[in-house]
Design an enzyme around this catalytic site. Structure first.
Site, PDB file in Angstrom:
ATOM      1  N   GLU A  29      58.209  62.608  61.784  1.00  0.00           N
ATOM      2  CA  GLU A  29      57.466  61.360  61.772  1.00  0.00           C
ATOM      3  C   GLU A  29      57.154  61.062  60.298  1.00  0.00           C
ATOM      4  O   GLU A  29      56.621  61.928  59.604  1.00  0.00           O
ATOM      5  CB  GLU A  29      56.155  61.557  62.551  1.00  0.00           C
ATOM      6  CG  GLU A  29      55.418  60.267  62.739  1.00  0.00           C
ATOM      7  CD  GLU A  29      54.069  60.449  63.438  1.00  0.00           C
ATOM      8  OE1 GLU A  29      53.805  61.515  64.003  1.00  0.00           O
ATOM      9  OE2 GLU A  29      53.288  59.481  63.387  1.00  0.00           O
ATOM     10  N   ARG A 255      56.474  77.581  66.511  1.00  0.00           N
ATOM     11  CA  ARG A 255      56.395  76.986  65.187  1.00  0.00           C
ATOM     12  C   ARG A 255      56.107  78.061  64.150  1.00  0.00           C
ATOM     13  O   ARG A 255      55.620  79.136  64.464  1.00  0.00           O
ATOM     14  CB  ARG A 255      55.385  75.855  65.130  1.00  0.00           C
ATOM     15  CG  ARG A 255      53.972  76.199  65.463  1.00  0.00           C
ATOM     16  CD  ARG A 255      53.132  74.944  65.757  1.00  0.00           C
ATOM     17  NE  ARG A 255      53.046  74.059  64.614  1.00  0.00           N
ATOM     18  CZ  ARG A 255      53.379  72.765  64.642  1.00  0.00           C
ATOM     19  NH1 ARG A 255      53.855  72.224  65.737  1.00  0.00           N
ATOM     20  NH2 ARG A 255      53.255  72.019  63.579  1.00  0.00           N
ATOM     21  N   LYS A 265      50.263  68.599  58.620  1.00  0.00           N
ATOM     22  CA  LYS A 265      50.167  67.498  57.652  1.00  0.00           C
ATOM     23  C   LYS A 265      48.741  66.990  57.535  1.00  0.00           C
ATOM     24  O   LYS A 265      48.295  66.605  56.462  1.00  0.00           O
ATOM     25  CB  LYS A 265      51.071  66.346  58.112  1.00  0.00           C
ATOM     26  CG  LYS A 265      52.497  66.502  57.672  1.00  0.00           C
ATOM     27  CD  LYS A 265      53.357  65.386  58.230  1.00  0.00           C
ATOM     28  CE  LYS A 265      53.802  65.693  59.636  1.00  0.00           C
ATOM     29  NZ  LYS A 265      54.750  64.779  60.225  1.00  0.00           N
TER      30      LYS A 265
HETATM   31  P1  ATP Z   1      52.470  68.654  61.582  1.00  0.00           P
HETATM   32  O1  ATP Z   1      51.765  69.381  62.659  1.00  0.00           O
HETATM   33  O2  ATP Z   1      52.572  69.417  60.321  1.00  0.00           O
HETATM   34  O3  ATP Z   1      51.957  67.271  61.365  1.00  0.00           O
HETATM   35  P2  ATP Z   1      54.528  67.635  63.190  1.00  0.00           P
HETATM   36  O4  ATP Z   1      55.101  68.466  64.262  1.00  0.00           O
HETATM   37  O5  ATP Z   1      53.573  66.581  63.578  1.00  0.00           O
HETATM   38  O6  ATP Z   1      53.950  68.566  62.072  1.00  0.00           O
HETATM   39  P3  ATP Z   1      56.840  66.059  62.775  1.00  0.00           P
HETATM   40  O7  ATP Z   1      57.140  65.174  61.646  1.00  0.00           O
HETATM   41  O8  ATP Z   1      56.569  65.454  64.081  1.00  0.00           O
HETATM   42  O9  ATP Z   1      55.633  66.975  62.321  1.00  0.00           O
HETATM   43  O10 ATP Z   1      57.923  67.215  62.921  1.00  0.00           O
HETATM   44  C1  ATP Z   1      59.310  67.100  62.732  1.00  0.00           C
HETATM   45  C2  ATP Z   1      59.980  68.294  63.323  1.00  0.00           C
HETATM   46  O11 ATP Z   1      59.574  69.471  62.648  1.00  0.00           O
HETATM   47  C3  ATP Z   1      59.585  68.471  64.784  1.00  0.00           C
HETATM   48  O12 ATP Z   1      60.748  68.769  65.518  1.00  0.00           O
HETATM   49  C4  ATP Z   1      58.625  69.616  64.755  1.00  0.00           C
HETATM   50  O13 ATP Z   1      58.663  70.328  65.952  1.00  0.00           O
HETATM   51  C5  ATP Z   1      59.118  70.437  63.572  1.00  0.00           C
HETATM   52  N1  ATP Z   1      58.030  71.214  62.990  1.00  0.00           N
HETATM   53  C6  ATP Z   1      56.865  70.752  62.508  1.00  0.00           C
HETATM   54  N2  ATP Z   1      56.079  71.766  62.105  1.00  0.00           N
HETATM   55  C7  ATP Z   1      56.775  72.906  62.338  1.00  0.00           C
HETATM   56  C8  ATP Z   1      56.501  74.299  62.143  1.00  0.00           C
HETATM   57  N3  ATP Z   1      55.357  74.721  61.616  1.00  0.00           N
HETATM   58  N4  ATP Z   1      57.449  75.178  62.500  1.00  0.00           N
HETATM   59  C9  ATP Z   1      58.622  74.764  63.018  1.00  0.00           C
HETATM   60  N5  ATP Z   1      58.942  73.484  63.231  1.00  0.00           N
HETATM   61  C10 ATP Z   1      58.023  72.553  62.904  1.00  0.00           C
HETATM   62 MG    MG Z   2      53.440  65.288  64.885  1.00  0.00          MG
END
Ligand code: ATP
Ligand code: MG
Length: 552
Positions: A29, A255, A265
């Protein structure tokens, strides 16, 4: 290539059907910069596509106009490319599909599988029930298809204000899985979108969007983190209730969580907004921008992701595992240099004033192919202040009054006297050198216990060097939030030390921004790509040479 459970699943599928393709996607995102957790997902998705001869799309999940912007899109593309992700032509945005998604929603309404609900968001929450109690049907659940179509069209035409109505799937308000209790598919959000501008006053939600984008792109394996496990029934439900072109399979994995840092984030944004770090690219941040500026290499991060593997159990990965990957990579590749961080002047009394010479030193002791460098030497050199002790402790083998040590690649020196300055501190050492020992050894085979790094005072580049420690004192700072405390209270006050007047080997004046070096005995360093001036780069310590004591 490491065998993990997702590879095993794919291998089994291919054993049954040899032609079965592997199409994945990385779906960030664009509401922040990527961190090392995302790198795990990048390596997994692009890695599988590469290893199985498939494809991986870069898909921006841009369905929330309030938090997303084009700057994040550009930054994320840059980071994924830097990590080695190659999406070829497959660059997509969820917003590219807004029209198709709208048609799928209309299809659901026509089939009686979705309805416009006019409860407020608080009411929807109250009707939803809890983990132990079933939900209650919305009074709008029985709206007929024509009215639903008319209202949904009016929502799309911008006839209502935010929150007046939502579109919901008609599934089961008594489902034990709360995600299946008539989840919201569309909401009204009169906000400007970074790509579609003001064209859409309604926006689809993640659970509706994601599976359909996957299907429209022909994704075969939709890999996501474990918190989406409970959303999988909804993922499958949506695909089963519209005329989706294919049926991707969602597979969840744990994760990445890393010691002594935070990984979401939202929390990283709090560090930036609260001024606890200098920005998203602060070298202490676990962001790709920060790690890169610190000097971590894409090769090391990929290696780290491969070593941690892919499993379904959550655990906190040791920071040393990441740092060791960086050390191994830089040990093999980084040219060697000498730098004195905390200089103490040494005057070599029997070396003629005004004279200088050059000694040869290898670029890399184990890689003669990398060539050699010349290091200037003269009557005055700097050594590290901590390499001298007036009254040496028992195991201290470095310089002390009356003691002889080797200046690396140069000669042996003996300390004759420590001269104090006005403040009572040792200001300078008076030494002599043995002309026979030029080049670093003696003919009589005399041994010395200490070898010091040094820099010629006259030739030194005087510049700033920054040393980093872990960002938090607590291995799992996010746990503080769970316990109702402020995680920023756990920040390490010594995470950054700035040394202003270091003395560096003169060739470092020409270090390219982002260039990596081993400073002998001190660690691996990287020329900061942002700060510093031509001829006077600033250096960041990437990692120490060896693992430092734990839990200090
Ligand atoms: P955050 O919690 O840091 O905001 P998010 O999951 O909201 O992360 P996205 O931009 O939606 O961030 O994630 C893009 C991709 O990266 C998704 O497929 C998500 O599952 C993966 N991802 C995000 N954080 C991790 C992590 N700590 N380990 C593995 N994959 C991750
Ligand atoms: Mg997210």
């Amino acid at each position: 290539m490491p065998a993990h459970f997702i590879r095993k699943i794919i291998d089994q599928e291919r054993a049954r059907d040899a032609g079965c393709a592997v199409v994945t996607r990385f779906p960030p995102e664009p509401n922040g910069h990527l961190h090392i957790g995302h790198a795990k997902s990048v390596c997994l998705n692009f890695g599988l596509a590469r290893d199985y001869g498939g494809a991986c799309s870069m898909r921006f999940d841009d369905t929330n106009p309030c938090r997303e912007n084009a700057e994040f899109v550009a930054s994320i593309k840059d980071d994924v490319r830097w990590l080695g992700g190659d999406w070829g032509e497959r660059l997509f945005f969820a917003s590219d599909y807004f029209e198709r998604l709208y048609e799928f929603a209309v299809e659901l309404i026509k089939n009686g599988d979705a309805y416009v609900c006019s409860l407020s968001s608080d009411e929807i929450r109250a009707y939803r029930g809890t983990l132990t109690e079933p939900g209650r049907d919305s009074p709008w659940r029985r709206r007929d298809v024509d009215e639903n179509l008319r209202l949904f069209a009016a929502m799309r035409a911008g006839k209502f204000s935010d929150g007046a109505h939502v579109l919901r799937a008609k599934i089961d308000m008594a489902s034990p899985n709360i995600n299946m209790r008539d989840p919201t598919l569309y909401r009204i959000r009169r906000a400007r979108h970074h790509a579609t501008g003001d064209a859409w006053p309604i926006y689809p939600l993640y659970d509706f969007t994601h599976c359909l984008c996957d299907a429209l792109e022909g994704v075969t394996h939709s890999l996501c983190t474990l918190e989406f496990e409970d959303h999988r029934p909804l993922y499958d439900w949506v695909l089963a209730h519209v005329s989706a072109p294919c049926r991707p399979r969602q597979i969840e994995f744990a994760r990445l969580s890393l010691e002594y840092t935070v990984m979401s984030k939202r929390l990283l944004a709090r560090l930036v907004d609260g001024g606890h770090v200098a920005g998203w690219d602060d070298p202490r941040m676990p962001t790709i921008k920060g790690l890169r500026r610190r000097g971590f290499t894409a090769r090391a991060i990929n290696e780290f992701c491969s070593r941690i593997g892919v499993t379904r159990s959550d655990n906190l990965i040791e920071l040393s595992l990441l740092e060791n990957c960086v050390r191994e990579d830089l040990d093999a590749t980084a040219p060697r240099r000498m730098a004195v961080l905390n200089p103490l002047r040494v005057v070599i009394e029997n070396y003629p004033e005004g004279q200088s010479e050059e000694f040869d030193a290898p670029e890399h002791p184990a890689k003669p192919g990398m060539g050699a460098r010349k290091i200037p030497f003269c009557r005055e050199v700097y050594i590290e202040r901590e390499d001298f002790m007036e009254r040496p402790a028992k195991k201290f083998h470095r310089l002390a009054p009356g003691r002889e040590v080797r200046l690396r690649y140069a000669c042996y020196i003996t300390c004759r006297e420590a001269v104090r300055g006005g403040d009572g501190e040792v200001a300078e050492l008076r030494c002599t050198y043995d002309p026979q020992s030029r080049g670093g050894g003696t003919k009589d085979g005399r041994k010395v216990k200490g070898t010091l790094h040094w820099v010629s005072a006259r030739h030194a580049v005087r510049t700033e060097v920054r040393l980093y420690e872990k960002l938090f004192l607590q291995p799992n700072p996010a746990a503080e939030i769970g316990a109702g405390r402020d995680f920023t209270a756990e920040l390490n006050p010594d995470s950054l030390r700035v040394l202003k007047n270091c003395a560096l080997e003169p060739s470092l004046a020409n270090a390219k921004p982002g260039g990596h070096f081993q400073f002998e005995r001190l660690g691996y360093f990287c020329a900061d790509p942002v700060d510093g001036a031509a001829g006077r780069p600033v250096f960041n310590r990437t990692v120490t040479l060896r693992e430092t004591r734990k839990n200090k």
